[in-house]
Design an enzyme around this catalytic site. Structure first.
Site, PDB file in Angstrom:
ATOM      1  N   LYS A 266      39.180  55.024  39.458  1.00 46.87           N
ATOM      2  CA  LYS A 266      39.560  53.641  39.170  1.00 46.87           C
ATOM      3  C   LYS A 266      39.662  53.481  37.659  1.00 46.87           C
ATOM      4  CE  LYS A 266      37.875  48.830  39.335  1.00 46.87           C
ATOM      5  NZ  LYS A 266      36.830  47.885  39.800  1.00 46.87           N
ATOM      6  N   ASP A 271      38.663  44.201  33.283  1.00 47.18           N
ATOM      7  CA  ASP A 271      38.643  43.407  34.515  1.00 47.18           C
ATOM      8  C   ASP A 271      38.150  41.996  34.229  1.00 47.18           C
ATOM      9  OD1 ASP A 271      38.532  42.419  37.064  1.00 47.18           O
ATOM     10  OD2 ASP A 271      36.828  43.668  37.715  1.00 47.18           O
ATOM     11  N   LYS A 278      36.130  35.889  36.143  1.00 44.87           N
ATOM     12  CA  LYS A 278      34.694  36.122  36.051  1.00 44.87           C
ATOM     13  C   LYS A 278      34.066  35.146  35.068  1.00 44.87           C
ATOM     14  CE  LYS A 278      34.759  41.125  36.900  1.00 44.87           C
ATOM     15  NZ  LYS A 278      33.867  41.179  38.074  1.00 44.87           N
ATOM     16  N   ASP A 348      39.491  39.327  42.048  1.00 44.26           N
ATOM     17  CA  ASP A 348      38.473  40.134  41.378  1.00 44.26           C
ATOM     18  C   ASP A 348      38.101  41.374  42.198  1.00 44.26           C
ATOM     19  OD1 ASP A 348      36.733  40.869  39.410  1.00 44.26           O
ATOM     20  OD2 ASP A 348      35.197  39.380  39.904  1.00 44.26           O
ATOM     21  N   GLU A 350      39.822  43.877  42.790  1.00 40.40           N
ATOM     22  CA  GLU A 350      41.076  44.556  42.432  1.00 40.40           C
ATOM     23  C   GLU A 350      40.974  46.073  42.518  1.00 40.40           C
ATOM     24  OE1 GLU A 350      38.823  43.814  40.288  1.00 40.40           O
ATOM     25  OE2 GLU A 350      38.723  45.646  39.113  1.00 40.40           O
ATOM     26  N   ARG A 352      39.768  48.099  44.786  1.00 38.20           N
ATOM     27  CA  ARG A 352      40.224  48.644  46.068  1.00 38.20           C
ATOM     28  C   ARG A 352      41.741  48.548  46.201  1.00 38.20           C
ATOM     29  NH1 ARG A 352      36.327  44.506  49.115  1.00 38.20           N
ATOM     30  NH2 ARG A 352      35.282  44.731  47.099  1.00 38.20           N
TER      31      ARG A 352
END
Ligand code: BES
Ligand code: MN
Ligand code: ZN
Length: 497
Positions: A266, A271, A278, A348, A350, A352
């Protein structure tokens, strides 16, 4: 750092700056006892006066011992000899390194003198080398003033007749290779997200491939991914000004035709959570959301250094998860490369989404084994803390091999279930699945793994959730380089068997 091996040495007459001598709760090692005798009891008297208990990792610096030529004798605690293992040895090595001062350039280490209960001496040599290089790691490229607390440039390991030879040298080289990859992964993780974006990671892959004919690199951009139908990946990178990249590295160290181990990392270089943004507190730490990718690059670098005869494909799903007018909305439905549709309920979740398309893409390599590595869920940190990585696999043999590799490399993982019972939590009324569990946060690391499992039916697969282990917060803030060591041990075990 230069490492040398010696069979034996007269410890009192060594022309160096320091001697690193182990001591268990039962007493000094052989060399420690010799030094004590030569100094006519001055060493043991100092140990007694300092009330030094030889707890694991505890150090005592003794300067200018009578009749000993090195100015410093550093006693390092090993704790109880019955509990001693490789992890303890690495901890001792790191403490020893930190206890040396800027005047110490050349030290002799006698740490392999200890009874290494679960280790062969070769492993102990690799461990000391690796732990020394890990301890000497600095990330100061953005500091105007560079500081260093030790001056160590040469470490001589006194290892006995059987290991001061090519066998021992191979062990040194292995420790160096693993540390090289691991510290490189730390560098990538520590880089700020304005520098380390998807194209930067792609550039790193090209740099690795330069001058190495065993490594070839291919980078797919968003146009290529559109053609492949990677709707889930693109839903993540869409909100960002940075173009998403699927980075593919083929390391051909093994025989032609040998099925590769495929590693999928990943690589979310930042993020924010996207539209499901977040909270602000500690959001800077989401620069580490590419540590799975960093570990894949680290392994490739280490494989090149170790010249391991194996075929490995390293794949990085690199994207930045940002909110914007172009970003994916909660409620959007996308079609993945596999054809399965996903209702994105939380932008969030993301990791996966980028991983599922990468996991579909790599089926073309007919992998022997696929391992994905991801800072996937906060729930994994809740479940396991920061000590072990979460390990998920429907395959017992692979799960056991990875657990074993984690133990031996002091980079442990703990197996969690990926059972059918959890799958229904991913049901969506509108698409084939949702990207989060409809049961709320419970078992969040497991439901994330269950999501990935739906894309891995055609090969043997394991998932490592490194959200807790890839970096430290607080005063020790920084990337750890995990699980490069675990993966390298796993790959070498495949070569050996
Ligand atoms: N990158 C995070 C996971 C994470 C969180 C890693 C904290 C390390 C520390 C991931 O993309 C994420 O945001 N996951 C969500 C999933 C949730 C929305 C189902 C999480 O863990 O909260
Ligand atoms: Mn996220
Ligand atoms: Zn993330």
């Amino acid at each position: 750092m230069e490492f040398a091996l010696l069979p034996t040495v007269n410890a009192a007459l060594v022309a160096a700056d320091a001697l690193i001598v182990p001591m268990t709760s039962e007493g000094l090692s052989t060399t420690g006892q010799t030094l004590d005798a030569i100094s006519i009891g001055a060493l043991s008297a100092t140990i007694k006066a300092a009330n030094f208990e030889a707890k694991l990792g505890q150090t005592l610096a003794v300067y200018h011992l009578a009749n000993i030529s090195t100015p410093l004798v550093l006693i390092v605690g090993a704790g109880s000899p019955t509990e001693f293992n490789g992890r303890a040895l690495q901890k001792m090595t790191a403490s020893a390194y930190k206890a040396l001062n800027t005047k110490t350039q050349h030290a002799y280490s006698f740490l392999t003198e200890l009874m290494v209960s679960d280790r062969k001496t070769t492993e102990a040599i690799s461990d000391i080398v690796r732990a020394t290089l890990e301890a000497s790691y600095r990330f100061d490229s953005f500091k105007s003033k560079k500081t260093s607390d030790t001056g160590l440039t040469h470490l001589t390991l006194v290892v006995g007749e059987n290991f001061a030879n090519s066998v021992g040298q191979a062990a040194v080289a292995w420790g160096e290779s693993v540390a090289l990859g691991l510290n490189y992964a730390r560098d990538l993780g520590n880089l700020p997200p304005n520098i380390c974006h998807p194209s930067y990671l792609a550039e790193q892959a090209h740099v690795l491939a330069k001058n190495h004919r065993k490594l070839s690199v291919n980078v797919l951009g968003e146009k290529d991914m559109e053609k492949l139908g990677m709707g889930a990946f693109l839903a993540v990178s869409k909100g960002s000004e940075q173009e998403g990249k699927l980075i593919v590295m083929e390391y051909n160290g093994g025989k032609k035709g040998d099925k590769p181990v495929v590693l999928v990392g990943k690589g979310v270089t930042f993020d924010t959570g996207g539209i499901s943004i977040k909270p602000a507190a500690a959001m800077d730490e989401m620069k580490y959301d590419m540590c799975g990718a960093a570990s894949v690059l680290g392994v490739i670098k280490a494989l090149i250094a170790a010249k391991l005869p194996i075929n490995v494909v390293g794949v990085i799903a690199a994207a930045e998860n940002m909110p914007s007018g172009k970003a994916t909305r909660p409620g959007d439905i996308v079609t993945t490369m596999s054809g399965q549709t996903v209702e994105i309920l939380n932008t969030d979740a993301e990791g996966r989404l980028v991983l599922c398309d990468a996991l579909t893409y790599i089926a073309r390599y007919e992998p022997a084994v696929v391992i994905d590595i991801a800072t996937l869920t906060g729930a994994c940190v809740v479940a396991l803390g920061k000590v072990v990585s979460g390990l998920f696999s429907p395959n017992d043999e692979l799960a056991n091999a990875l657990t074993e590799a984690g133990q031996r490399s002091n980079d442990r993982a703990w197996r969690m279930p990926v059972w059918q019972d959890y799958q229904e939590l991913l049901d969506s009324p509108f698409a084939d699945m949702g990207n989060i569990s409809n049961g709320g946060p419970y078992g969040g690391a497991i439901t994330a793994a269950c999501f990935l499992e739906r894309f891995t039916k055609n090969y043997t697969w394991a998932h490592l959730d490194i959200a807790g282990t890839a970096w430290n917060s607080g005063t020790q803030k920084g990337a750890t380089g995990r699980p490069v060591a675990l993966l390298m041990h796993y790959l070498s075990s495949r070569v050996a068997s």
